[in-house]
Design an enzyme around this catalytic site. Structure first.
Site, PDB file in Angstrom:
ATOM      1  N   ARG A   1      38.551  47.691  36.352  1.00  0.00           N
ATOM      2  CA  ARG A   1      37.318  47.138  36.900  1.00  0.00           C
ATOM      3  C   ARG A   1      36.410  48.267  37.438  1.00  0.00           C
ATOM      4  O   ARG A   1      35.225  48.073  37.660  1.00  0.00           O
ATOM      5  CB  ARG A   1      37.753  46.204  38.037  1.00  0.00           C
ATOM      6  CG  ARG A   1      36.720  45.416  38.716  1.00  0.00           C
ATOM      7  CD  ARG A   1      36.478  44.089  38.063  1.00  0.00           C
ATOM      8  NE  ARG A   1      35.410  43.414  38.760  1.00  0.00           N
ATOM      9  CZ  ARG A   1      34.572  42.579  38.203  1.00  0.00           C
ATOM     10  NH1 ARG A   1      34.676  42.269  36.936  1.00  0.00           N
ATOM     11  NH2 ARG A   1      33.621  42.014  38.907  1.00  0.00           N
ATOM     12  N   VAL A  43      38.658  33.158  47.537  1.00  0.00           N
ATOM     13  CA  VAL A  43      37.972  34.341  46.990  1.00  0.00           C
ATOM     14  C   VAL A  43      38.005  34.362  45.453  1.00  0.00           C
ATOM     15  O   VAL A  43      36.993  34.618  44.799  1.00  0.00           O
ATOM     16  CB  VAL A  43      38.552  35.649  47.575  1.00  0.00           C
ATOM     17  CG1 VAL A  43      37.868  36.869  46.982  1.00  0.00           C
ATOM     18  CG2 VAL A  43      38.398  35.648  49.092  1.00  0.00           C
ATOM     19  N   ASP A  63      44.516  39.324  48.653  1.00  0.00           N
ATOM     20  CA  ASP A  63      45.630  40.121  48.118  1.00  0.00           C
ATOM     21  C   ASP A  63      46.877  40.072  49.020  1.00  0.00           C
ATOM     22  O   ASP A  63      47.914  40.606  48.667  1.00  0.00           O
ATOM     23  CB  ASP A  63      45.187  41.590  47.948  1.00  0.00           C
ATOM     24  CG  ASP A  63      43.942  41.686  47.120  1.00  0.00           C
ATOM     25  OD1 ASP A  63      44.045  41.667  45.900  1.00  0.00           O
ATOM     26  OD2 ASP A  63      42.838  41.744  47.701  1.00  0.00           O
ATOM     27  N   LYS A  83      44.607  51.840  47.076  1.00  0.00           N
ATOM     28  CA  LYS A  83      44.286  51.682  45.641  1.00  0.00           C
ATOM     29  C   LYS A  83      42.886  51.110  45.456  1.00  0.00           C
ATOM     30  O   LYS A  83      42.253  51.332  44.419  1.00  0.00           O
ATOM     31  CB  LYS A  83      45.351  50.775  45.016  1.00  0.00           C
ATOM     32  CG  LYS A  83      45.053  50.280  43.633  1.00  0.00           C
ATOM     33  CD  LYS A  83      44.964  48.759  43.625  1.00  0.00           C
ATOM     34  CE  LYS A  83      44.394  48.220  42.348  1.00  0.00           C
ATOM     35  NZ  LYS A  83      43.623  46.999  42.526  1.00  0.00           N
ATOM     36  N   ASN A  84      42.408  50.366  46.440  1.00  0.00           N
ATOM     37  CA  ASN A  84      41.065  49.792  46.289  1.00  0.00           C
ATOM     38  C   ASN A  84      39.977  50.612  46.992  1.00  0.00           C
ATOM     39  O   ASN A  84      38.829  50.195  47.051  1.00  0.00           O
ATOM     40  CB  ASN A  84      41.043  48.342  46.784  1.00  0.00           C
ATOM     41  CG  ASN A  84      41.736  47.422  45.786  1.00  0.00           C
ATOM     42  OD1 ASN A  84      42.009  47.830  44.666  1.00  0.00           O
ATOM     43  ND2 ASN A  84      42.015  46.197  46.191  1.00  0.00           N
ATOM     44  N   CYS A 129      42.784  42.622  36.714  1.00  0.00           N
ATOM     45  CA  CYS A 129      43.729  41.512  36.632  1.00  0.00           C
ATOM     46  C   CYS A 129      43.025  40.213  36.243  1.00  0.00           C
ATOM     47  O   CYS A 129      41.873  40.008  36.584  1.00  0.00           O
ATOM     48  CB  CYS A 129      44.415  41.331  37.988  1.00  0.00           C
ATOM     49  SG  CYS A 129      45.551  42.670  38.364  1.00  0.00           S
TER      50      CYS A 129
HETATM   51  N1  EPU Z   1      31.875  37.925  41.820  1.00  0.00           N
HETATM   52  C1  EPU Z   1      30.878  37.359  41.062  1.00  0.00           C
HETATM   53  N2  EPU Z   1      29.955  38.188  40.461  1.00  0.00           N
HETATM   54  C2  EPU Z   1      30.020  39.538  40.567  1.00  0.00           C
HETATM   55  C3  EPU Z   1      31.043  40.121  41.357  1.00  0.00           C
HETATM   56  C4  EPU Z   1      31.961  39.276  41.970  1.00  0.00           C
HETATM   57  O1  EPU Z   1      30.801  36.136  40.937  1.00  0.00           O
HETATM   58  O2  EPU Z   1      29.184  40.226  39.989  1.00  0.00           O
HETATM   59  C5  EPU Z   1      32.866  37.039  42.480  1.00  0.00           C
HETATM   60  C6  EPU Z   1      34.260  37.269  41.921  1.00  0.00           C
HETATM   61  O3  EPU Z   1      34.463  36.559  40.722  1.00  0.00           O
HETATM   62  C7  EPU Z   1      35.142  36.783  43.064  1.00  0.00           C
HETATM   63  C8  EPU Z   1      34.315  37.162  44.286  1.00  0.00           C
HETATM   64  O4  EPU Z   1      32.975  37.379  43.846  1.00  0.00           O
HETATM   65  O5  EPU Z   1      35.272  35.395  43.006  1.00  0.00           O
HETATM   66  C9  EPU Z   1      34.803  38.387  45.008  1.00  0.00           C
HETATM   67  O6  EPU Z   1      34.835  39.489  44.134  1.00  0.00           O
HETATM   68  P1  EPU Z   1      34.615  40.984  44.651  1.00  0.00           P
HETATM   69  O7  EPU Z   1      33.465  41.573  43.945  1.00  0.00           O
HETATM   70  O8  EPU Z   1      34.635  40.969  46.131  1.00  0.00           O
HETATM   71  O9  EPU Z   1      35.958  41.671  44.143  1.00  0.00           O
HETATM   72  P2  EPU Z   1      36.145  43.021  43.358  1.00  0.00           P
HETATM   73  O10 EPU Z   1      35.301  44.101  43.920  1.00  0.00           O
HETATM   74  O11 EPU Z   1      36.074  42.774  41.894  1.00  0.00           O
HETATM   75  C10 EPU Z   1      38.023  43.984  44.908  1.00  0.00           C
HETATM   76  C11 EPU Z   1      39.435  44.427  44.708  1.00  0.00           C
HETATM   77  C12 EPU Z   1      40.340  43.223  44.526  1.00  0.00           C
HETATM   78  C13 EPU Z   1      40.228  42.362  45.775  1.00  0.00           C
HETATM   79  C14 EPU Z   1      38.758  41.960  45.996  1.00  0.00           C
HETATM   80  C15 EPU Z   1      38.555  41.171  47.272  1.00  0.00           C
HETATM   81  C16 EPU Z   1      39.184  46.530  43.614  1.00  0.00           C
HETATM   82  C17 EPU Z   1      39.327  47.342  42.390  1.00  0.00           C
HETATM   83  N3  EPU Z   1      39.513  45.261  43.525  1.00  0.00           N
HETATM   84  O12 EPU Z   1      37.655  43.313  43.717  1.00  0.00           O
HETATM   85  O13 EPU Z   1      41.661  43.708  44.434  1.00  0.00           O
HETATM   86  O14 EPU Z   1      41.030  41.227  45.622  1.00  0.00           O
HETATM   87  O15 EPU Z   1      37.943  43.142  46.057  1.00  0.00           O
HETATM   88  O16 EPU Z   1      38.941  41.917  48.390  1.00  0.00           O
HETATM   89  O17 EPU Z   1      38.798  47.032  44.662  1.00  0.00           O
HETATM   90  C18 EPU Z   1      43.872  43.823  43.667  1.00  0.00           C
HETATM   91  O18 EPU Z   1      43.967  44.860  44.315  1.00  0.00           O
HETATM   92  O19 EPU Z   1      44.863  43.272  43.123  1.00  0.00           O
HETATM   93  C19 EPU Z   1      42.559  43.201  43.533  1.00  0.00           C
HETATM   94  C20 EPU Z   1      42.305  42.230  42.657  1.00  0.00           C
END
Ligand code: EPU
Length: 445
Positions: free
Chosen positions: A99, A337, A315, A25-26, A123
């Site tokens: 997202r 995280v 996760d 899914k990611n 989420c």
């Molecule tokens: N962050 C910032 N600024 C940004 C981007 C991120 O401060 O511009 C912070 C976030 O707030 C967080 C940290 O960096 O504290 C990590 O965020 P990241 O960008 O790595 O996460 P993401 O890309 O938004 C994806 C997955 C998440 C998963 C995380 C970590 C998707 C759609 N989502 O999120 O999955 O937990 O990577 O592996 O790929 C889930 O599947 O339930 C889920 C939340």
């Protein structure tokens, strides 16, 4: 929340059987966004038809692509022959629901010179800002303008290669970098990049499309932009998050669950922790199937810190916490995280668990949330006899762990808002029924 969104779950029964798991899914939605980078057809296989897939299919269509989907076969084909700028406000609804649309910025800047960001959805597990994405896009030469609803971005002269250092190895910002750098003019380097398997999958597909990407041992990614990318027929990696959720269910209910369609390497860190927690597992000889079970009467208490890859994923945290309520002794979960990913423990306490949350960095490694006073560590005292409760699903991963808790508890729980789980778990009700879970929809009562 409608009654159709409610399940009655009778727990206290070990679950046995096999569940199939399809594409991550990611990973898949990012592969679908990458299809915007070429005029040729991109076919993605092993797609799990969770809710985000439909949202992203509609999104790429709204931007001018044609898509065809076959849910049974798990195939999506996208042809982005003529990508165009979306109408005023047209993308807002997509950004509110997921997202993923943030990631369309780099491809749209490349194809149309314009992009937009509305307040992103997903989420509610932390602030989830987009600052790193903006940093990446600005470094590629995009101008950003704050609007009442988000940001407008322009890059009339196209994207140009850039050297970027991320403050945190963000998965999304690394993906944004890759989606821009592969077509930007010249070379780009991203330091402190995320290297999750889902990112390696995106790199794998982009490479087959003609991109030049090198991942260095020091977590930096070097890309040489190319003029054109071509179409591809690509099979996505399996969902390692879903696999771990079923493993957690086996540990918490003292059952035996086989997960079909996995890759061991993506689960390596999880498997070590699973074994330390008193679980065990066995792979089929081809490695595509793994059976999980509890190898001792009670799970063992553990200290776990979530981290970026190759650490223990954020996760994976929630199903493991439910299982640790059944361990004899004190366990610690330090979430490093996301700053607000322990709220669901309140519901577990209502079911009889003893979980205390703290602002301190418990577990040994100081993280950025300790300094900022977020409640991000939990101490789980077990074993606790869980009993049924009325539960409201707060977010995707916590939601699945509510299901696990209800299945481990004595009595019948009522769980509200279960449709949120469709965001990340394909056919989860049918899969649970196949394992012998006593799950009834409200409408069927
Ligand atoms: N962050 C910032 N600024 C940004 C981007 C991120 O401060 O511009 C912070 C976030 O707030 C967080 C940290 O960096 O504290 C990590 O965020 P990241 O960008 O790595 O996460 P993401 O890309 O938004 C994806 C997955 C998440 C998963 C995380 C970590 C998707 C759609 N989502 O999120 O999955 O937990 O990577 O592996 O790929 C889930 O599947 O339930 C889920 C939340």
């Amino acid at each position: 929340m409608s009654v159709d969104d409610t399940l009655h779950i009778t727990g206290g029964v070990p679950l046995y059987g096999t569940v199939p798991v399809r594409g991550s899914k990611n990973a898949v939605p990012k592969l679908m966004v990458a299809a915007l980078l070429t005029e040729q057809a991109v076919t993605i296989r092993n797609v799990s038809f969770v809710r985000d897939i439909g949202i992203v299919a509609d999104l790429v269509e709204a931007l001018g692509s044609s898509t065809s989907t076959n849910a049974d076969a798990g195939v999506v084909t996208i042809t982005a022959r003529a990508v165009h700028v979306a109408g005023e406000g047209e993308l807002a609804v997509f950004h509110e629901r997921s997202r993923i649309p943030v990631l369309t910025c780099a491809p749209l800047l490349h194809r149309t010179g314009q992009a937009e960001i509305y307040r992103p959805g997903g989420c509610s597990i932390g602030e989830r800002p987009v600052g790193y994405h903006l940093e990446v896009l600005r470094a590629f030469g995009a101008s950003t303008q704050r609007t009442a609803t988000g940001y407008k971005l322009t890059a009339p002269g196209g994207l140009r290669g850039a050297v970027i250092d991320l403050p945190f190895p963000s998965v999304g910002a690394t993906e944004q970098f890759l989606l821009g750098a592969v077509v930007a003019a010249g070379d780009s380097v991203l330091s402190n990049a995320a290297v999750e398997p889902e990112i390696m999958d995106l790199i794998g597909m982009l490479q087959r499309m003609g991109a030049l990407i090198t991942v260095r041992p020091n977590r930096s990614i070097q890309v040489t932009g190319v003029h054109q990318l071509r179409g591809v027929d690509y099979t996505a990696i399996p969902d390692r998050l879903e696999a771990a959720s079923w493993a957690g269910l086996a540990l918490a209910t003292d059952g035996r669950i086989t997960v079909n369609g996995v890759r061991q390497g993506d689960l390596a860190t999880y498997l070590n922790v699973y074994r330390r927690a008193g679980g065990d597992f066995e792979f089929s000889s081809d490695g595509g199937e793994v059976t999980f079970w509890r190898e001792r009467p009670m799970p063992r208490p553990l200290v776990i810190e979530t981290d970026v890859h190759p650490g223990f994923m954020t996760d994976w945290q929630q199903p493991m916490v439910v299982a640790l309520t059944q361990a004899r002794g004190l366990s610690i979960m330090h979430e490093t995280v996301y700053e607000r990913r322990l709220g669901y423990t309140t519901a577990l306490n209502q079911m009889g668990a003893t979980i205390q949350t703290y602002r301190d960095c418990l577990g040994g490694t100081p993280c950025r949330f300790g300094r900022r006073n977020y409640t991000h560590s939990a101490v789980i005292a077990g074993p606790s006899k869980l009993h049924a409760a009325d539960l409201v699903i707060p977010d995707l991963r916590a939601g699945f762990s509510h299901l696990i808790a209800a299945l481990a508890a004595e009595g019948t729980s009522t769980v509200y808002g279960v449709s949120l789980i469709n965001r990340g778990y394909e056919d989860f009700e049918a899969k649970l029924a196949g394992l012998g879970a006593r799950v009834e929809s409200h409408a069927a009562r």
